[in-house]
Enzyme design. Structure first.
Site, PDB file in Angstrom:
ATOM      1  CB  CYS A 124       8.165 -11.004   9.009  1.00  0.00           C
ATOM      2  SG  CYS A 124       6.326 -10.651   9.504  1.00  0.00           S
ATOM      3  CD  GLU A 159       5.165 -15.194   5.453  1.00  0.00           C
ATOM      4  OE1 GLU A 159       5.651 -15.362   5.177  1.00  0.00           O
ATOM      5  OE2 GLU A 159       4.204 -14.271   4.786  1.00  0.00           O
ATOM      6  CG  ASN A 206      -2.148   0.799   1.360  1.00  0.00           C
ATOM      7  OD1 ASN A 206      -1.844   2.451   1.423  1.00  0.00           O
ATOM      8  ND2 ASN A 206      -3.509   0.730   1.411  1.00  0.00           N
TER       9      ASN A 206
END
EC number: 3.5.4.5
Length: 137
Positions: free
Chosen positions: A90, A58, A48
């Site tokens: 992450c 994920e 974004n």
């Protein structure tokens, strides 16, 4: 019980990465979640212009699974991205994956996929002493 092969799960993650919306980082990530019933749910990262609002592959896959009512049976996760080395989820994605895994009482295998190497670990090794639904009891 039907199981999906690691190769098929990795292929699904790589295919998902092809649909990445990553115009800012140019770091296309794909994820595939393999469930005990043989089903596979994929996700890709969605960036974004307001960088903090980006969604990881994920997290998108877990959101799709949960939206479809899947609350357990997570067996294997495959994550792939660009670069020379395999990537791992992450920290935020580890927590999101843990929520889904704990709902089904599983400790899924995580396949960290690079172009020429796959590293296998367990979610519990990536997120030891995880906080989850059981922590609130």
């Amino acid at each position: 019980m039907t199981t999906i092969s690691d190769e098929a799960l990795i292929a699904a993650a790589r295919d998902a990465a092809q649909h990445s919306y990553s115009p800012y980082s140019h770091f296309a990530v794909g994820a595939a979640l393999g469930f005990a019933d043989g089903s596979v749910v994929t996700g890709t990262n969605i960036e974004n212009a307001s960088y903090g609002l980006a969604l990881c592959a994920e997290t998108v896959a877990v959101g799709k699974a949960m939206a479809d009512g899947v609350r357990g049976g997570l067996k294997t996760v495959a994550v792939t991205g660009p670069g020379a080395d395999p990537i791992t989820p992450c920290g935020r994605c580890r927590q999101v994956l843990n929520e889904l895994a704990q709902l089904g009482g599983t400790d899924p295998r995580v396949l960290c996929v690079g172009p020429n190497e796959v590293r296998e670990t367990r979610l519990s090794a990536l997120l030891p002493d995880a906080f989850g639904p059981a922590s609130l009891d």
